[in-house]
Enzyme design. Structure first.
Site, mmCIF file in Angstrom:
data_model
loop_
_atom_site.group_PDB
_atom_site.id
_atom_site.type_symbol
_atom_site.label_atom_id
_atom_site.label_comp_id
_atom_site.label_asym_id
_atom_site.label_seq_id
_atom_site.Cartn_x
_atom_site.Cartn_y
_atom_site.Cartn_z
ATOM 1 N N PRO A 233 0.724 -1.558 0.006
ATOM 2 C CA PRO A 233 -0.268 -0.120 0.177
ATOM 3 C C PRO A 233 0.521 0.868 0.389
ATOM 4 O O PRO A 233 2.054 1.322 0.888
ATOM 5 C CB PRO A 233 -0.676 -0.867 1.240
ATOM 6 C CG PRO A 233 -0.649 -1.828 1.892
ATOM 7 C CD PRO A 233 0.575 -1.914 1.221
ATOM 8 N N CYS A 234 0.451 2.302 -0.801
ATOM 9 C CA CYS A 234 1.301 3.992 -1.030
ATOM 10 C C CYS A 234 0.443 4.991 -0.542
ATOM 11 O O CYS A 234 -0.584 5.097 -1.467
ATOM 12 C CB CYS A 234 1.961 3.824 -2.530
ATOM 13 S SG CYS A 234 2.938 2.600 -1.870
ATOM 14 N N PRO A 235 0.005 4.892 0.733
ATOM 15 C CA PRO A 235 -0.803 5.603 0.942
ATOM 16 C C PRO A 235 -0.333 7.929 0.705
ATOM 17 O O PRO A 235 -1.384 8.062 0.026
ATOM 18 C CB PRO A 235 -0.987 6.137 2.791
ATOM 19 C CG PRO A 235 -0.426 5.003 2.818
ATOM 20 C CD PRO A 235 0.694 4.545 1.608
ATOM 21 N N THR A 236 0.693 7.637 0.566
ATOM 22 C CA THR A 236 0.876 9.450 -0.215
ATOM 23 C C THR A 236 0.405 9.691 -1.353
ATOM 24 O O THR A 236 0.239 10.409 -2.100
ATOM 25 C CB THR A 236 1.873 8.996 0.155
ATOM 26 O OG1 THR A 236 2.675 9.621 1.149
ATOM 27 C CG2 THR A 236 2.914 10.533 -0.637
ATOM 28 N N PHE A 237 0.467 8.547 -2.553
ATOM 29 C CA PHE A 237 0.122 8.584 -3.712
ATOM 30 C C PHE A 237 -0.825 9.452 -4.142
ATOM 31 O O PHE A 237 -1.468 9.504 -5.587
ATOM 32 C CB PHE A 237 -0.161 7.202 -4.429
ATOM 33 C CG PHE A 237 1.667 5.957 -4.732
ATOM 34 C CD1 PHE A 237 2.642 6.912 -3.837
ATOM 35 C CD2 PHE A 237 1.631 5.107 -4.795
ATOM 36 C CE1 PHE A 237 3.872 5.837 -4.072
ATOM 37 C CE2 PHE A 237 2.738 4.122 -5.322
ATOM 38 C CZ PHE A 237 4.141 5.332 -4.363
#
Length: 403
Positions: free
Chosen positions: A83-87
């Protein structure tokens, strides 16, 4: 000579849809998995007998620990979707700015250490190939700046790996899954190996996402027709709203189609996870006014008032599936209420098993957890049949069949 079986580990494994597809190919064995959701890990552990399935936060669980738990076995392939929330939260200007101390902007947000930890596992195990999946927005966010930054970090930290340049979006419907679901697939491999994306096998005329526009022309007349919702669920047990009996007999035993036979392999005539949530009476009254394919805003105003939502936001808050078409994407939100997945002909939402069938999980794959947890495990997964197609391409690359 017997085909070689390659070992792989499954990072951010969830229930194991990605891993199940790899094992369905008959060419890979899952020897380890890690996820921070306990019920998902219990599901993974139950369905992958050769795997050491670890419930842990990957930020606090080193690759050395996993290597010890799997008996120092060689890891040939790493799969997973960090998971890459900042994206989805940082601005375009910020993604383009490079932090001078850290060398990149991805690590400015501590949540993105998940992505960096994925790379730490690759760096430690040195697999022949790694496969990373993510949402389509991974490629397009901030005009592609996010993807370019991620690729730069991989090339900087893992220079021995070749990154397949034309990263593609694969739609599961094109591989025999009864669902339109797109995922970004990024592949890296050591220089001695190759990778070509799997060729599509199925075609749904009504899909806006059949193939990448940059792909070579595909003759859809030579492809198999899409698998539809009817194939996916029509032979499953007859149940009702608020069904509480987990394991049931199939409703149909003759004239099964190809997809149903595939799903029912290695079963004993019973299938689990038939749990279905209870919809309130107002919702079921609205369901009765919906035709297949209808969404909330297709209903007359007086019917919408029975179960009112903010109509400027929730235009498709309710959606009724169409028997002859593939489903739209099964999301983790199905764990909340299921209104976006109303049964095509009955006054209820889908059961856990029906959702799993639409995701292409075989019937002998059993989900562990409470109702919400099992729904969410299904919604978060990579469809196994699409994963199987990816696995076969990985295998070809590992055995130099693509050269």
């Amino acid at each position: 000579m017997q085909n070689k079986i390659y070992n792989f580990i499954d990072l951010f494994c969830g229930a194991g849809g990605f891993a199940k597809g790899f094992e369905m190919s008959g060419k890979f064995k899952c020897i380890g998995g890690i996820d921070n959701k306990k019920s998902a890990v219990e599901t993974h552990k139950l369905n992958f007998k050769n795997s050491v399935s670890v419930h842990a936060d990957i930020r606090e669980f080193s690759p050395e620990k996993l290597h010890e738990l799997i008996g120092q076995q060689k890891v040939d392939v790493i799969i997973g979707g960090p998971p890459c929330p900042t994206f989805s939260t940082i601005g375009h200007a910020k993604i383009q700015s490079v932090n001078k101390e850290k060398g990149d902007c991805i690590t400015e947000d501590p949540r993105n250490i998940l992505f960096m930890d994925y790379l730490e596992y690759v760096k430690y195990f040195k697999p022949k190939m790694f496969v990373m999946e993510n949402v389509p927005q991974f490629l397009t966010k901030y005009k592609g700046a996010t993807y370019k930054e991620v690729k730069r970090i991989i090339k900087r930290d893992l220079p021995e790996y070749h990154i397949v340049e034309e990263v593609k979006l694969l739609n599961s419907v094109n591989y025999g899954v009864p669902q339109n679901r797109r995922r970004m697939i990024l592949v890296g491999h050591l220089k001695d190996y190759t990778f070509n994306y799997p060729k599509i096998t199925h075609w749904f005329e009504g899909s806006n996402y059949n193939i990448d526009p940059n792909d070579e022309n595909v003759d859809s007349t030579k492809l198999k027709p899409h698998v539809n919702v009817k194939s996916a669920i029509s032979d499953l047990p007859k149940i009702t709203d608020n069904w509480r009996i987990n394991e049931c007999e199939y409703s149909k035993h003759e004239n099964l189609d190809t997809y149903q036979k595939l799903m029912r392999q290695n079963t004993n005539g019973l299938v689990a996870n038939n749990i279905c949530r209870m919809s309130n009476e107002r919702a079921k009254k609205v369901f009765g006014h919906m035709k297949q394919g209808d969404i909330y805003m297709d209903l007359p105003k007086e019917i919408r008032q029975i179960l009112p939502f903010r109509e400027d936001i929730f235009k498709d808050r309710l959606k009724r599936l169409v028997l002859k078409n593939p489903s739209w994407t099964i999301l983790a939100h199905i764990g909340m209420d299921g209104y976006m997945y109303i049964h095509p002909t009955e006054l209820r939402t889908l059961s856990v098993r029906e959702a799993a069938r639409i995701q292409s999980f075989p019937d002998n794959f059993v989900f562990v957890g409470n109702q919400q947890e099992t729904y969410m495990q299904v919604g978060n997964a990579v469809p196994p049949i699409m994963a199987k197609a990816i696995a076969e391409s990985v295998y070809s690359g590992l055995t130099n069949l693509n050269r």
